[in-house]
Design an enzyme around this catalytic site. Sequence first.
Site, PDB file in Angstrom:
ATOM      1  N   ARG A 183       0.858  -1.183   0.000  1.00 55.59           N
ATOM      2  CA  ARG A 183       0.000   0.000   0.000  1.00 55.59           C
ATOM      3  C   ARG A 183       0.895   1.234   0.000  1.00 55.59           C
ATOM      4  O   ARG A 183       1.709   1.411   0.917  1.00 55.59           O
ATOM      5  CB  ARG A 183      -0.912  -0.018   1.240  1.00 55.59           C
ATOM      6  CG  ARG A 183      -1.705   1.245   1.412  1.00 55.59           C
ATOM      7  CD  ARG A 183      -2.694   1.185   2.584  1.00 55.59           C
ATOM      8  NE  ARG A 183      -3.370   2.463   2.686  1.00 55.59           N
ATOM      9  CZ  ARG A 183      -3.206   3.347   3.672  1.00 55.59           C
ATOM     10  NH1 ARG A 183      -2.431   3.065   4.700  1.00 55.59           N
ATOM     11  NH2 ARG A 183      -3.841   4.486   3.640  1.00 55.59           N
TER      12      ARG A 183
ATOM     13  N   HIS B  85      -2.495  11.022   0.770  1.00 55.82           N
ATOM     14  CA  HIS B  85      -2.053  10.759   2.142  1.00 55.82           C
ATOM     15  C   HIS B  85      -1.278  12.000   2.606  1.00 55.82           C
ATOM     16  O   HIS B  85      -0.081  11.952   2.854  1.00 55.82           O
ATOM     17  CB  HIS B  85      -1.207   9.492   2.171  1.00 55.82           C
ATOM     18  CG  HIS B  85      -0.968   8.892   3.522  1.00 55.82           C
ATOM     19  ND1 HIS B  85      -1.079   7.537   3.779  1.00 55.82           N
ATOM     20  CD2 HIS B  85      -0.581   9.449   4.704  1.00 55.82           C
ATOM     21  CE1 HIS B  85      -0.771   7.294   5.047  1.00 55.82           C
ATOM     22  NE2 HIS B  85      -0.455   8.444   5.632  1.00 55.82           N
TER      23      HIS B  85
ATOM     24  N   GLU C 107      -7.231   8.737   6.166  1.00 58.02           N
ATOM     25  CA  GLU C 107      -7.521   9.398   7.441  1.00 58.02           C
ATOM     26  C   GLU C 107      -7.956  10.854   7.292  1.00 58.02           C
ATOM     27  O   GLU C 107      -7.237  11.771   7.734  1.00 58.02           O
ATOM     28  CB  GLU C 107      -6.315   9.315   8.375  1.00 58.02           C
ATOM     29  CG  GLU C 107      -5.876   7.901   8.685  1.00 58.02           C
ATOM     30  CD  GLU C 107      -4.828   7.829   9.776  1.00 58.02           C
ATOM     31  OE1 GLU C 107      -4.327   8.882  10.217  1.00 58.02           O
ATOM     32  OE2 GLU C 107      -4.494   6.695  10.185  1.00 58.02           O
TER      33      GLU C 107
ATOM     34  N   ASN D 283      -7.416   1.958   9.813  1.00 61.26           N
ATOM     35  CA  ASN D 283      -6.111   2.095  10.454  1.00 61.26           C
ATOM     36  C   ASN D 283      -6.340   2.016  11.953  1.00 61.26           C
ATOM     37  O   ASN D 283      -7.128   2.793  12.502  1.00 61.26           O
ATOM     38  CB  ASN D 283      -5.468   3.446  10.123  1.00 61.26           C
ATOM     39  CG  ASN D 283      -5.051   3.544   8.661  1.00 61.26           C
ATOM     40  OD1 ASN D 283      -5.145   2.558   7.917  1.00 61.26           O
ATOM     41  ND2 ASN D 283      -4.589   4.710   8.257  1.00 61.26           N
TER      42      ASN D 283
ATOM     43  N   TYR E  21      -4.541   1.798  15.804  1.00 66.80           N
ATOM     44  CA  TYR E  21      -3.337   1.896  16.633  1.00 66.80           C
ATOM     45  C   TYR E  21      -3.612   1.675  18.120  1.00 66.80           C
ATOM     46  O   TYR E  21      -2.827   1.050  18.813  1.00 66.80           O
ATOM     47  CB  TYR E  21      -2.643   3.247  16.431  1.00 66.80           C
ATOM     48  CG  TYR E  21      -1.974   3.305  15.074  1.00 66.80           C
ATOM     49  CD1 TYR E  21      -0.738   2.727  14.862  1.00 66.80           C
ATOM     50  CD2 TYR E  21      -2.632   3.875  13.983  1.00 66.80           C
ATOM     51  CE1 TYR E  21      -0.137   2.722  13.615  1.00 66.80           C
ATOM     52  CE2 TYR E  21      -2.046   3.878  12.718  1.00 66.80           C
ATOM     53  CZ  TYR E  21      -0.798   3.300  12.542  1.00 66.80           C
ATOM     54  OH  TYR E  21      -0.210   3.282  11.308  1.00 66.80           O
TER      55      TYR E  21
ATOM     56  N   GLU F 130      -3.578  -0.075   8.127  1.00 70.42           N
ATOM     57  CA  GLU F 130      -2.382   0.264   8.913  1.00 70.42           C
ATOM     58  C   GLU F 130      -2.531  -0.302  10.303  1.00 70.42           C
ATOM     59  O   GLU F 130      -3.602  -0.197  10.906  1.00 70.42           O
ATOM     60  CB  GLU F 130      -2.194   1.785   9.065  1.00 70.42           C
ATOM     61  CG  GLU F 130      -1.717   2.490   7.843  1.00 70.42           C
ATOM     62  CD  GLU F 130      -1.550   3.997   8.070  1.00 70.42           C
ATOM     63  OE1 GLU F 130      -1.308   4.424   9.220  1.00 70.42           O
ATOM     64  OE2 GLU F 130      -1.677   4.729   7.082  1.00 70.42           O
TER      65      GLU F 130
HETATM   66  C1  FCB Z   1      -1.253   7.203  10.751  1.00 70.76           C
HETATM   67  C2  FCB Z   1      -0.788   7.726   9.409  1.00 70.76           C
HETATM   68  C3  FCB Z   1       0.547   7.194   8.983  1.00 70.76           C
HETATM   69  C4  FCB Z   1       1.520   7.097  10.136  1.00 70.76           C
HETATM   70  C5  FCB Z   1       0.894   6.379  11.308  1.00 70.76           C
HETATM   71  C6  FCB Z   1       1.805   6.202  12.477  1.00 70.76           C
HETATM   72  O1  FCB Z   1      -2.156   8.097  11.306  1.00 70.76           O
HETATM   73  O2  FCB Z   1      -1.736   7.416   8.420  1.00 70.76           O
HETATM   74  O3  FCB Z   1       1.024   8.017   7.944  1.00 70.76           O
HETATM   75  O4  FCB Z   1       1.970   8.343  10.462  1.00 70.76           O
HETATM   76  O5  FCB Z   1      -0.258   7.059  11.707  1.00 70.76           O
END
Ligand code: FCB
Length: 440
Positions: free
Chosen positions: A77, A121, A166, A292, A294, A345
Site C-alpha cells: 500500500r 495521504h 484518514e 487504520n 493503533y 495500517e
Molecule cells: C497514521 C498515518 C501514517 C503514520 C501512522 C503512524 O495516522 O496514516 O502516515 O503516520 O499514523
Amino acid sequence: MTEYLFPYHFVFGAATASYQVEGAANEDGKGESIWDRFSHTPGKVTNGDTGDVACDHYHRWPEDIALMRRLGLKAYRFSVSWPRILPSGRGVVNQAGLDFYDRLVDGLCAANIEPFITLHHWDYPQALYEMGGWTNRDNLGYFADYAAILVKRLGDRIEKWTTLNEPGVIAWDGYCSGEHAPGEQDFVKTRQVAHNLMVAHGLAVQAIRAVNPELQVGIVLNQWMSDAADDDPRSRQQAEDAWNQGETTFLHPIFKGYYHPAQVAFASETLPDVRAGDMALISQKLDFLGINFYSRNLYTAQGSVDQVPGSEYTEMGWEVCAPALRRLLNKINHEYTLPPIYITENGAAFPDVVAPDGCVHDERRLDYLKNHFIQTRLAMQDGVDVRGYFVWSLLDNFEWGHGYTKRFGIIRVDYQTLQRTIKDSGEWYARVISRHTVTD
Ligand code: FCB
C-alpha cells in the site's frame, strides 16, 4: 501454543506514504506540497527534519521491492504525491511524476505484489492550499480530476483504489491542533474541512468509476475504540458518548448517509455547510473499507483516562491494547452495513537498537503485531469480513511532526547511509506470510 491459520487469499501487506518515504522533494518537476512548506518552517517538526530525502524510495524503489519480495508480501500500500503529478494541484500534468508511479507499479506487478494505491495521504499541493485548500468548495473537483488522471494511467494494473487516508487527521491535526500541515488552528474550518473531504471523496469515487467501473474503490479511516474502564453504567455512557460524538464523524455519513445526532448536538455551533446532494455523494456504495488501528480511548464515569495503570505504551504515547481491535471490528460490523474490510495500517513505534550482531531485535514490535494479527483473526471468526492486513510500516520513515524520531518500520533505515536492515519483526512477518499462520 495456539496456531491461528489465515485464509489462503488473505492479503498480507505493508504500507507507506509518499511524503514519508519518497524524498526527491524537488526532482523531476514535482511541485511543492504543504508538507514541504510546513517541514521547512522552523519549529514545526522535531529537529527541523524534512521529507527532502526521507528513505529515498523515489530512487531506491527497486531495492525496496526486492525487500518486499524477501518478506513475501502479497501487497504493498503506497500513496501518490499529488504535486508530483500536478505541480500546481490542477492543470498541467507532470509526465515525469506519472512515469515514476508507472515504473513502481510495473515493478510490483513483476514481483507479484499487488499494488494498493492511495490517492491522497496528506501531501496536498501548496498552490491549491493558497486558493483556500480543503475549505474552498471550488477546489474539491480538482481532487476528482487528479483521480481520473491516475486511473487512466494506472487503472490497467491496479484494482484497489483508496481516495483519502484518514480524513479525520487531515482535518483535526491540520486545521485544529495545527500539529500537521498546514498548521492552522480554527475549529470552524476544521468541521468544514472534514465535510468537504467527504464531498471530495465522493467526487473522486465517481471520477474513478467513470473512467473504469471495474475498479474497487474505498476510503481509509483511522478508528480508535472507545472502551469503558469498568462496569459502571456511567463509564459505559462516557465511552459511548465519546464514540458517537467523535468516532462516527466519517463512518456515519459514509455508511448511513447522515451525521450521527450526538455529533450534531455536540458541535451544534460549528456545523459545516452541507449542500443538497452532499450526503448522497458521500454515501455512495464502496467496495472496501480501510481501517487504520493503533490504540483505544478508555473512559471512567469521570471521563477519559490518560494513563492506564499496568498498560504498555509505545513511543507515540499510545496504549498497547490488541483486544480493542477485535472489539472495534465487531462494533463497526454491528453498527453499519460494511463492505469487506482491510486493516490498512497497524504497527508501533518503539526505541530500536542495533545489536552488536548488526540486527534489530525488536521483540516489542513483534509482539504488538502478533497480538493484533491474532485479534484480527478472532474478529474474522466472530463474523467480520477482513480480507487483508497492512503493517505500518514497511520502512522506518518520516513520522510527520515527529520527524525521524519515531521508528515504525519492520525494516530499519539508517538515515545516514540509507541502508535497509530487516528487523526481527520483519523476519517474523515473512514466516507468518509463508505459513499463513500466526503462532502465539
Ligand atoms: C497514521 C498515518 C501514517 C503514520 C501512522 C503512524 O495516522 O496514516 O502516515 O503516520 O499514523
